[in-house]
Design a protein around this motif. Structure first.
Motif, PDB file in Angstrom:
ATOM      1  N   GLU A   1      79.030  52.270  51.131  1.00  0.00           N
ATOM      2  CA  GLU A   1      78.338  50.998  50.910  1.00  0.00           C
ATOM      3  C   GLU A   1      77.590  50.524  52.154  1.00  0.00           C
ATOM      4  O   GLU A   1      76.533  49.914  52.043  1.00  0.00           O
ATOM      5  CB  GLU A   1      79.334  49.913  50.466  1.00  0.00           C
TER       6      GLU A   1
ATOM      7  N   GLY B   1      76.016  39.777  44.918  1.00  0.00           N
ATOM      8  CA  GLY B   1      77.260  39.683  45.661  1.00  0.00           C
ATOM      9  C   GLY B   1      77.605  38.204  45.723  1.00  0.00           C
ATOM     10  O   GLY B   1      76.806  37.397  46.193  1.00  0.00           O
TER      11      GLY B   1
ATOM     12  N   THR C   1      80.569  34.984  46.384  1.00  0.00           N
ATOM     13  CA  THR C   1      81.846  34.546  46.938  1.00  0.00           C
ATOM     14  C   THR C   1      81.909  33.031  46.892  1.00  0.00           C
ATOM     15  O   THR C   1      80.885  32.350  46.949  1.00  0.00           O
ATOM     16  CB  THR C   1      82.074  35.044  48.380  1.00  0.00           C
TER      17      THR C   1
ATOM     18  N   ALA D   1      79.290  38.051  50.861  1.00  0.00           N
ATOM     19  CA  ALA D   1      78.333  38.205  49.765  1.00  0.00           C
ATOM     20  C   ALA D   1      77.484  39.466  49.947  1.00  0.00           C
ATOM     21  O   ALA D   1      77.240  40.201  48.984  1.00  0.00           O
ATOM     22  CB  ALA D   1      77.454  36.962  49.652  1.00  0.00           C
TER      23      ALA D   1
ATOM     24  N   ASP E   1      78.337  42.193  51.674  1.00  0.00           N
ATOM     25  CA  ASP E   1      79.219  43.342  51.453  1.00  0.00           C
ATOM     26  C   ASP E   1      79.387  43.615  49.959  1.00  0.00           C
ATOM     27  O   ASP E   1      79.349  44.765  49.520  1.00  0.00           O
ATOM     28  CB  ASP E   1      80.588  43.109  52.087  1.00  0.00           C
ATOM     29  N   ARG E   2      79.549  42.569  49.175  1.00  0.00           N
ATOM     30  CA  ARG E   2      79.719  42.730  47.729  1.00  0.00           C
ATOM     31  C   ARG E   2      78.414  43.176  47.060  1.00  0.00           C
ATOM     32  O   ARG E   2      78.438  43.948  46.104  1.00  0.00           O
ATOM     33  CB  ARG E   2      80.246  41.437  47.116  1.00  0.00           C
ATOM     34  N   LEU E   3      77.292  42.718  47.575  1.00  0.00           N
ATOM     35  CA  LEU E   3      75.990  43.164  47.081  1.00  0.00           C
ATOM     36  C   LEU E   3      75.844  44.667  47.313  1.00  0.00           C
ATOM     37  O   LEU E   3      75.441  45.416  46.418  1.00  0.00           O
ATOM     38  CB  LEU E   3      74.874  42.409  47.805  1.00  0.00           C
ATOM     39  N   ARG E   4      76.183  45.123  48.524  1.00  0.00           N
ATOM     40  CA  ARG E   4      76.117  46.551  48.838  1.00  0.00           C
ATOM     41  C   ARG E   4      77.042  47.368  47.925  1.00  0.00           C
ATOM     42  O   ARG E   4      76.678  48.445  47.466  1.00  0.00           O
ATOM     43  CB  ARG E   4      76.500  46.793  50.296  1.00  0.00           C
ATOM     44  N   LYS E   5      78.240  46.852  47.688  1.00  0.00           N
ATOM     45  CA  LYS E   5      79.185  47.553  46.812  1.00  0.00           C
ATOM     46  C   LYS E   5      78.619  47.661  45.404  1.00  0.00           C
ATOM     47  O   LYS E   5      78.675  48.723  44.781  1.00  0.00           O
ATOM     48  CB  LYS E   5      80.531  46.824  46.799  1.00  0.00           C
ATOM     49  N   ASN E   6      78.058  46.581  44.892  1.00  0.00           N
ATOM     50  CA  ASN E   6      77.451  46.569  43.560  1.00  0.00           C
ATOM     51  C   ASN E   6      76.315  47.591  43.493  1.00  0.00           C
ATOM     52  O   ASN E   6      76.214  48.369  42.538  1.00  0.00           O
ATOM     53  CB  ASN E   6      76.969  45.165  43.242  1.00  0.00           C
TER      54      ASN E   6
ATOM     55  N   TYR F   1      71.485  38.236  46.354  1.00  0.00           N
ATOM     56  CA  TYR F   1      70.959  38.952  45.195  1.00  0.00           C
ATOM     57  C   TYR F   1      69.660  39.661  45.562  1.00  0.00           C
ATOM     58  O   TYR F   1      68.984  39.287  46.520  1.00  0.00           O
ATOM     59  CB  TYR F   1      70.746  38.008  44.013  1.00  0.00           C
TER      60      TYR F   1
END
Length: 107
Positions: free
Chosen positions: A2, A26, A28, A64, A66-71, A100
Motif C-alpha cells: 500500500e 479513506g 476516519t 485517511a 493510509d486507508r485510501l492507499r489500502k482501498n 478521496y
C-alpha cells in the motif's frame, strides 16, 4: 504494498499513461478527549492555536490517506490521482476526515 501506491492531487502523472479503475476513499472519525476539550476551552478564551486539535486532525489525515492507499491497493491500482480531503464535525467532540480520489492502473 500500500505504501507503494502513488497519491497525487494532480490529474496527470508526468510520463505515465493509465486507465481509470474507479473512486477510492479513506475515512476516519476521531474523538476529542476531555483533556483536549479543557485545553481548547482555555485557548478559546485567550486565543491562539489549539495544538491538540491540530495534532488530532493531522493524525486523522494520515489515517485517511493510509486507508485510501489500502482501498486502492485492494482494487489493483498503481496510483490515486486527484486526491482531496474533506472534513467535518459530527458532534461537538468528534471530527471526521475523508481522503478521496480516482484509482488508476498504469498501462
Amino acid at each position: 504494498m500500500e505504501n507503494q501506491i502513488l497519491v497525487t492531487t494532480t490529474e496527470l502523472i508526468p510520463g505515465k499513461e493509465y486507465e481509470i479503475i474507479g473512486e477510492v476513499f479513506g475515512l476516519t472519525t476521531q474523538s476529542k478527549n476531555v483533556v483536549r476539550n479543557i485545553g481548547a476551552g482555555l485557548k478559546n478564551i485567550v486565543g491562539g492555536e489549539i495544538k491538540a486539535y491540530t495534532e488530532l486532525l493531522s493524525e486523522a489525515r494520515d489515517i485517511a490517506i493510509d486507508r485510501l492507499r489500502k482501498n486502492a491497493s485492494e482494487m489493483g491500482a498503481d496510483a490515486v490521482v486527484m486526491m482531496r480531503f474533506d472534513s467535518d464535525s459530527i458532534s461537538q467532540d468528534m471530527e471526521t476526515v475523508a481522503a478521496y480520489g480516482t484509482a488508476v492502473k498504469f498501462k
